[in-house]
Motif scaffolding. Structure first.
Motif, PDB file in Angstrom:
ATOM      1  N   PHE A  30       0.836  -1.202   0.000  1.00  0.00           N
ATOM      2  CA  PHE A  30       0.000   0.000   0.000  1.00  0.00           C
ATOM      3  C   PHE A  30       0.871   1.252   0.000  1.00  0.00           C
ATOM      4  O   PHE A  30       0.666   2.161  -0.792  1.00  0.00           O
ATOM      5  CB  PHE A  30      -0.937   0.014   1.213  1.00  0.00           C
ATOM      6  N   TRP A  31       1.839   1.273   0.878  1.00  0.00           N
ATOM      7  CA  TRP A  31       2.701   2.448   1.023  1.00  0.00           C
ATOM      8  C   TRP A  31       3.555   2.653  -0.226  1.00  0.00           C
ATOM      9  O   TRP A  31       3.754   3.787  -0.664  1.00  0.00           O
ATOM     10  CB  TRP A  31       3.532   2.314   2.300  1.00  0.00           C
ATOM     11  N   GLN A  32       4.022   1.553  -0.805  1.00  0.00           N
ATOM     12  CA  GLN A  32       4.793   1.663  -2.046  1.00  0.00           C
ATOM     13  C   GLN A  32       3.900   2.173  -3.176  1.00  0.00           C
ATOM     14  O   GLN A  32       4.345   2.959  -4.013  1.00  0.00           O
ATOM     15  CB  GLN A  32       5.430   0.320  -2.431  1.00  0.00           C
ATOM     16  N   SER A  33       2.637   1.759  -3.182  1.00  0.00           N
ATOM     17  CA  SER A  33       1.726   2.240  -4.233  1.00  0.00           C
ATOM     18  C   SER A  33       1.510   3.741  -4.123  1.00  0.00           C
ATOM     19  O   SER A  33       1.410   4.425  -5.145  1.00  0.00           O
ATOM     20  CB  SER A  33       0.390   1.493  -4.192  1.00  0.00           C
ATOM     21  N   LEU A  34       1.458   4.264  -2.892  1.00  0.00           N
ATOM     22  CA  LEU A  34       1.325   5.717  -2.740  1.00  0.00           C
ATOM     23  C   LEU A  34       2.559   6.427  -3.287  1.00  0.00           C
ATOM     24  O   LEU A  34       2.443   7.442  -3.993  1.00  0.00           O
ATOM     25  CB  LEU A  34       1.105   6.092  -1.276  1.00  0.00           C
ATOM     26  N   ILE A  35       3.735   5.891  -2.978  1.00  0.00           N
ATOM     27  CA  ILE A  35       4.973   6.475  -3.490  1.00  0.00           C
ATOM     28  C   ILE A  35       4.979   6.431  -5.017  1.00  0.00           C
ATOM     29  O   ILE A  35       5.293   7.435  -5.680  1.00  0.00           O
ATOM     30  CB  ILE A  35       6.194   5.726  -2.905  1.00  0.00           C
ATOM     31  N   ASP A  36       4.613   5.282  -5.581  1.00  0.00           N
ATOM     32  CA  ASP A  36       4.618   5.122  -7.031  1.00  0.00           C
ATOM     33  C   ASP A  36       3.602   6.032  -7.717  1.00  0.00           C
ATOM     34  O   ASP A  36       3.911   6.643  -8.749  1.00  0.00           O
ATOM     35  CB  ASP A  36       4.347   3.660  -7.414  1.00  0.00           C
ATOM     36  N   CYS A  37       2.401   6.123  -7.147  1.00  0.00           N
ATOM     37  CA  CYS A  37       1.370   6.983  -7.741  1.00  0.00           C
ATOM     38  C   CYS A  37       1.755   8.456  -7.637  1.00  0.00           C
ATOM     39  O   CYS A  37       1.473   9.244  -8.548  1.00  0.00           O
ATOM     40  CB  CYS A  37       0.012   6.738  -7.085  1.00  0.00           C
ATOM     41  N   ALA A  38       2.408   8.828  -6.558  1.00  0.00           N
ATOM     42  CA  ALA A  38       2.886  10.205  -6.422  1.00  0.00           C
ATOM     43  C   ALA A  38       3.982  10.485  -7.447  1.00  0.00           C
ATOM     44  O   ALA A  38       3.992  11.538  -8.091  1.00  0.00           O
ATOM     45  CB  ALA A  38       3.385  10.480  -5.010  1.00  0.00           C
ATOM     46  N   ALA A  39       4.889   9.523  -7.628  1.00  0.00           N
ATOM     47  CA  ALA A  39       5.965   9.683  -8.611  1.00  0.00           C
ATOM     48  C   ALA A  39       5.403   9.792 -10.026  1.00  0.00           C
ATOM     49  O   ALA A  39       5.955  10.509 -10.862  1.00  0.00           O
ATOM     50  CB  ALA A  39       6.951   8.522  -8.513  1.00  0.00           C
ATOM     51  N   ALA A  40       4.277   9.112 -10.266  1.00  0.00           N
ATOM     52  CA  ALA A  40       3.617   9.173 -11.575  1.00  0.00           C
ATOM     53  C   ALA A  40       2.701  10.392 -11.688  1.00  0.00           C
ATOM     54  O   ALA A  40       1.977  10.536 -12.677  1.00  0.00           O
ATOM     55  CB  ALA A  40       2.825   7.892 -11.812  1.00  0.00           C
ATOM     56  N   GLU A  41       2.717  11.235 -10.661  1.00  0.00           N
ATOM     57  CA  GLU A  41       1.916  12.461 -10.606  1.00  0.00           C
ATOM     58  C   GLU A  41       0.414  12.197 -10.716  1.00  0.00           C
ATOM     59  O   GLU A  41      -0.325  12.958 -11.321  1.00  0.00           O
ATOM     60  CB  GLU A  41       2.392  13.465 -11.654  1.00  0.00           C
ATOM     61  N   PHE A 155     -10.377   3.417  -1.111  1.00  0.00           N
ATOM     62  CA  PHE A 155     -10.582   2.212  -1.898  1.00  0.00           C
ATOM     63  C   PHE A 155     -11.053   2.551  -3.305  1.00  0.00           C
ATOM     64  O   PHE A 155     -10.623   1.918  -4.276  1.00  0.00           O
ATOM     65  CB  PHE A 155     -11.552   1.277  -1.171  1.00  0.00           C
ATOM     66  N   GLN A 156     -11.918   3.557  -3.434  1.00  0.00           N
ATOM     67  CA  GLN A 156     -12.349   4.008  -4.758  1.00  0.00           C
ATOM     68  C   GLN A 156     -11.162   4.551  -5.550  1.00  0.00           C
ATOM     69  O   GLN A 156     -11.038   4.305  -6.750  1.00  0.00           O
ATOM     70  CB  GLN A 156     -13.442   5.072  -4.617  1.00  0.00           C
ATOM     71  N   MET A 157     -10.282   5.296  -4.885  1.00  0.00           N
ATOM     72  CA  MET A 157      -9.098   5.834  -5.555  1.00  0.00           C
ATOM     73  C   MET A 157      -8.188   4.702  -6.022  1.00  0.00           C
ATOM     74  O   MET A 157      -7.721   4.710  -7.170  1.00  0.00           O
ATOM     75  CB  MET A 157      -8.321   6.761  -4.624  1.00  0.00           C
ATOM     76  N   LEU A 158      -7.913   3.742  -5.145  1.00  0.00           N
ATOM     77  CA  LEU A 158      -7.025   2.643  -5.508  1.00  0.00           C
ATOM     78  C   LEU A 158      -7.574   1.885  -6.715  1.00  0.00           C
ATOM     79  O   LEU A 158      -6.836   1.540  -7.643  1.00  0.00           O
ATOM     80  CB  LEU A 158      -6.837   1.687  -4.325  1.00  0.00           C
ATOM     81  N   ARG A 159      -8.888   1.645  -6.723  1.00  0.00           N
ATOM     82  CA  ARG A 159      -9.498   0.962  -7.869  1.00  0.00           C
ATOM     83  C   ARG A 159      -9.402   1.813  -9.138  1.00  0.00           C
ATOM     84  O   ARG A 159      -9.072   1.307 -10.210  1.00  0.00           O
ATOM     85  CB  ARG A 159     -10.953   0.622  -7.565  1.00  0.00           C
ATOM     86  N   ALA A 160      -9.681   3.099  -9.030  1.00  0.00           N
ATOM     87  CA  ALA A 160      -9.619   3.988 -10.188  1.00  0.00           C
ATOM     88  C   ALA A 160      -8.215   4.054 -10.772  1.00  0.00           C
ATOM     89  O   ALA A 160      -8.035   4.181 -11.987  1.00  0.00           O
ATOM     90  CB  ALA A 160     -10.106   5.380  -9.806  1.00  0.00           C
ATOM     91  N   LEU A 161      -7.210   3.962  -9.912  1.00  0.00           N
ATOM     92  CA  LEU A 161      -5.820   4.017 -10.362  1.00  0.00           C
ATOM     93  C   LEU A 161      -5.303   2.639 -10.803  1.00  0.00           C
ATOM     94  O   LEU A 161      -4.168   2.533 -11.287  1.00  0.00           O
ATOM     95  CB  LEU A 161      -4.920   4.579  -9.249  1.00  0.00           C
ATOM     96  N   GLY A 162      -6.111   1.617 -10.607  1.00  0.00           N
ATOM     97  CA  GLY A 162      -5.698   0.267 -10.996  1.00  0.00           C
ATOM     98  C   GLY A 162      -4.631  -0.321 -10.106  1.00  0.00           C
ATOM     99  O   GLY A 162      -3.871  -1.194 -10.535  1.00  0.00           O
ATOM    100  N   VAL A 163      -4.568   0.124  -8.861  1.00  0.00           N
ATOM    101  CA  VAL A 163      -3.548  -0.367  -7.928  1.00  0.00           C
ATOM    102  C   VAL A 163      -3.883  -1.796  -7.520  1.00  0.00           C
ATOM    103  O   VAL A 163      -5.037  -2.120  -7.222  1.00  0.00           O
ATOM    104  CB  VAL A 163      -3.454   0.535  -6.687  1.00  0.00           C
ATOM    105  N   ARG A 164      -2.866  -2.645  -7.531  1.00  0.00           N
ATOM    106  CA  ARG A 164      -3.003  -4.023  -7.059  1.00  0.00           C
ATOM    107  C   ARG A 164      -1.836  -4.317  -6.127  1.00  0.00           C
ATOM    108  O   ARG A 164      -0.705  -3.971  -6.419  1.00  0.00           O
ATOM    109  CB  ARG A 164      -2.942  -5.016  -8.235  1.00  0.00           C
ATOM    110  N   PHE A 165      -2.126  -4.992  -5.016  1.00  0.00           N
ATOM    111  CA  PHE A 165      -1.079  -5.408  -4.087  1.00  0.00           C
ATOM    112  C   PHE A 165      -0.773  -6.870  -4.375  1.00  0.00           C
ATOM    113  O   PHE A 165      -1.644  -7.706  -4.288  1.00  0.00           O
ATOM    114  CB  PHE A 165      -1.522  -5.252  -2.642  1.00  0.00           C
ATOM    115  N   ASN A 166       0.465  -7.147  -4.707  1.00  0.00           N
ATOM    116  CA  ASN A 166       0.867  -8.508  -5.009  1.00  0.00           C
ATOM    117  C   ASN A 166       1.630  -9.121  -3.856  1.00  0.00           C
ATOM    118  O   ASN A 166       2.306  -8.473  -3.143  1.00  0.00           O
ATOM    119  CB  ASN A 166       1.732  -8.537  -6.272  1.00  0.00           C
TER     120      ASN A 166
END
Length: 166
Positions: A30-41, A155-166
């Motif tokens: 989750f935390w890495q996804s926030l970093i990645d989404c922020a880096a992707a602006e 949760f709506q944001m994560l789905r909209a951004l297509g975030v998946r935790f593997n």
């Protein structure tokens, strides 16, 4: 209107995740996804939220400072300040909210968050819910509705951004 950043995150997005369902030791993805989404602006938050997180002096405060600092945008611009003034004027004029609720709202980051989203064309991400009859707090969604600012939850944001935790 922004070209790439879509979402601006409320402090409770970080706090609820850290303290409850996405604790650092359980859900590092989750935390890495926030970093990645922020880096992707795609996401960001604001300086006032960074200030609130820093007050915690905990693992979340450290994470925000060391991993997300560049994603906290300044609220010090004319468009945001003007929007904030309009929001505070509106909140102050609402008889529904108690004086204490109005004072708390004016002192916190919530008004700045909505003002930033409104001025920059973002969607607010918050765990707060619309509460038309509440008196003790000024809910972010109530303010968003009054000013035509879209809002969703994490949760709506994560789905909209297509975030998946593997």
């Amino acid at each position: 209107m922004n070209d790439s950043v879509s979402y601006v995150l409320d402090a409770n997005v970080f706090i609820e995740a850290a303290r409850r369902y996405y604790a650092f030791d359980l859900a590092p993805g989750f935390w890495q996804s926030l970093i990645d989404c922020a880096a992707a602006e795609q996401i960001r938050s604001i300086d006032k939220v960074a200030d609130e997180l820093a007050k915690g002096k905990d693992e979340l405060a450290d994470w925000a400072e060391n991993n997300f600092a560049d994603a906290f945008a300044s609220t010090d611009s004319n468009d945001v300040t003007q929007s904030y003034a309009e929001i505070i004027t509106w909140v102050t004029g609402q008889v529904q909210f108690s004086g204490a609720a109005k004072a708390d709202f004016a002192q916190g980051a919530d008004g700045w968050l909505v003002a930033f989203a409104r001025a920059k064309g973002y969607t607010v991400v918050t765990h707060e819910e619309l509460a038309p009859d509440v008196r003790r707090k000024v809910p972010i969604p109530n303010v968003c509705n009054a000013f035509g600012v879209p809002y969703i939850n994490t949760f709506q944001m994560l789905r909209a951004l297509g975030v998946r935790f593997n």
